[in-house]
Motif scaffolding. Structure first.
Motif, PDB file in Angstrom:
ATOM      1  N   LEU A  18     -50.804 -49.264  90.188  1.00 34.47           N
ATOM      2  CA  LEU A  18     -50.810 -47.801  90.097  1.00 34.47           C
ATOM      3  C   LEU A  18     -49.612 -47.315  89.274  1.00 34.47           C
ATOM      4  O   LEU A  18     -48.469 -47.552  89.651  1.00 34.47           O
ATOM      5  N   PRO A  19     -49.852 -46.651  88.154  1.00 35.42           N
ATOM      6  CA  PRO A  19     -48.723 -46.169  87.351  1.00 35.42           C
ATOM      7  C   PRO A  19     -48.037 -44.982  88.037  1.00 35.42           C
ATOM      8  O   PRO A  19     -48.645 -44.262  88.830  1.00 35.42           O
ATOM      9  N   ASP A  20     -46.773 -44.786  87.714  1.00 34.23           N
ATOM     10  CA  ASP A  20     -46.013 -43.679  88.305  1.00 34.23           C
ATOM     11  C   ASP A  20     -46.610 -42.321  87.973  1.00 34.23           C
ATOM     12  O   ASP A  20     -46.487 -41.374  88.744  1.00 34.23           O
ATOM     13  N   ASN A  21     -47.253 -42.220  86.803  1.00 35.66           N
ATOM     14  CA  ASN A  21     -47.813 -40.932  86.372  1.00 35.66           C
ATOM     15  C   ASN A  21     -49.315 -40.834  86.647  1.00 35.66           C
ATOM     16  O   ASN A  21     -50.032 -40.097  85.977  1.00 35.66           O
ATOM     17  N   PHE A  22     -49.784 -41.551  87.651  1.00 36.18           N
ATOM     18  CA  PHE A  22     -51.211 -41.613  88.009  1.00 36.18           C
ATOM     19  C   PHE A  22     -51.834 -40.215  88.139  1.00 36.18           C
ATOM     20  O   PHE A  22     -52.835 -39.903  87.494  1.00 36.18           O
ATOM     21  N   ILE A  23     -51.244 -39.369  88.962  1.00 33.98           N
ATOM     22  CA  ILE A  23     -51.789 -38.028  89.206  1.00 33.98           C
ATOM     23  C   ILE A  23     -51.734 -37.197  87.931  1.00 33.98           C
ATOM     24  O   ILE A  23     -52.667 -36.455  87.613  1.00 33.98           O
ATOM     25  N   GLU A  24     -50.658 -37.325  87.197  1.00 32.93           N
ATOM     26  CA  GLU A  24     -50.514 -36.585  85.942  1.00 32.93           C
ATOM     27  C   GLU A  24     -51.622 -36.966  84.954  1.00 32.93           C
ATOM     28  O   GLU A  24     -52.234 -36.097  84.323  1.00 32.93           O
ATOM     29  N   VAL A  25     -51.918 -38.262  84.860  1.00 29.70           N
ATOM     30  CA  VAL A  25     -52.976 -38.725  83.955  1.00 29.70           C
ATOM     31  C   VAL A  25     -54.324 -38.148  84.386  1.00 29.70           C
ATOM     32  O   VAL A  25     -55.101 -37.664  83.556  1.00 29.70           O
ATOM     33  N   LEU A  26     -54.595 -38.164  85.685  1.00 27.24           N
ATOM     34  CA  LEU A  26     -55.861 -37.610  86.187  1.00 27.24           C
ATOM     35  C   LEU A  26     -55.944 -36.111  85.898  1.00 27.24           C
ATOM     36  O   LEU A  26     -56.983 -35.614  85.469  1.00 27.24           O
TER      37      LEU A  26
END
Length: 197
Positions: A18-26
């Protein structure tokens, strides 16, 4: 290479991927959807299944599998696998195992959302929506009687400020009309009783 396009896609992500920017990417994907961590699943032999996130993304317009895979890879999709979803509601309900009683039942509050998606609204069945609407109508009728409400505007404003579930029911044309007619009729009936005393 397939050029078919779909509106709904899903993929798995393992916590270590899981990347640190997971939510941001979504959030920047242009889609909306849901995700949940399944960390209490078991295999058929009873041993613990490896913890994993389920991600479901919905696009307003169909997107190619290739485009969806690029997004999945940015989110850490396990083995780069991204698949079209045939039944969006069915898959969304699977996130909590709603229709699989032998599997661990995850709570709806454990589901994360992005892009403005509303999980509870999305997964509600027609029967559940009907029951919620009927319950709201019963509550409104009780409130109208108890508080002698003779103005639809008064009820509507109260709903806007304090009862979003009533407001949602009132925005259904048949419920709204029924409540308007009920208030008129209640006013007429109560006035007739008061005048006959």
């Amino acid at each position: 290479m397939s050029y078919e396009k779909y509106r709904y896609y899903s993929f798995l992500v393992y916590p270590e991927g899981l990347p640190d920017n997971f939510i941001e990417v979504l959030n920047e994907s242009g889609g909306k959807g849901f995700y949940i961590l399944h960390d209490l699943d078991r295999l058929e032999d009873g041993t613990d299944k490896k913890a994993h996130y389920h991600v479901m993304i919905m696009f307003e317009n169909p997107r190619s599998l290739n485009s969806a895979k690029k997004l999945g890879l940015r989110c850490g999709a396990a083995n780069g696998v991204v698949e079209p979803v045939k039944s969006a509601v069915g898959y969304a309900r699977y996130l909590c195992h709603m229709d699989s009683p032998l599997k661990h039942q995850y709570e709806m509050c454990e589901v994360g959302n992005f892009g403005g998606a509303d999980y509870e609204e999305f997964v509600a069945t027609k029967t559940e929506r009907k029951q919620a609407r009927l319950s709201a109508v019963h509550q409104m009728v009780h409130y109208i009687c108890e508080n002698r409400i003779y103005s639809y505007a008064e009820l509507f404003e109260y709903s806007c400020n304090r009862r979003q579930d009533w407001l949602e029911a009132l925005l259904n044309p048949s419920v709204g009309r029924s409540i308007i007619e009920y208030i008129k009729s209640k006013n007429w009936t109560d006035n007739r009783r008061a005048n006959s005393i």
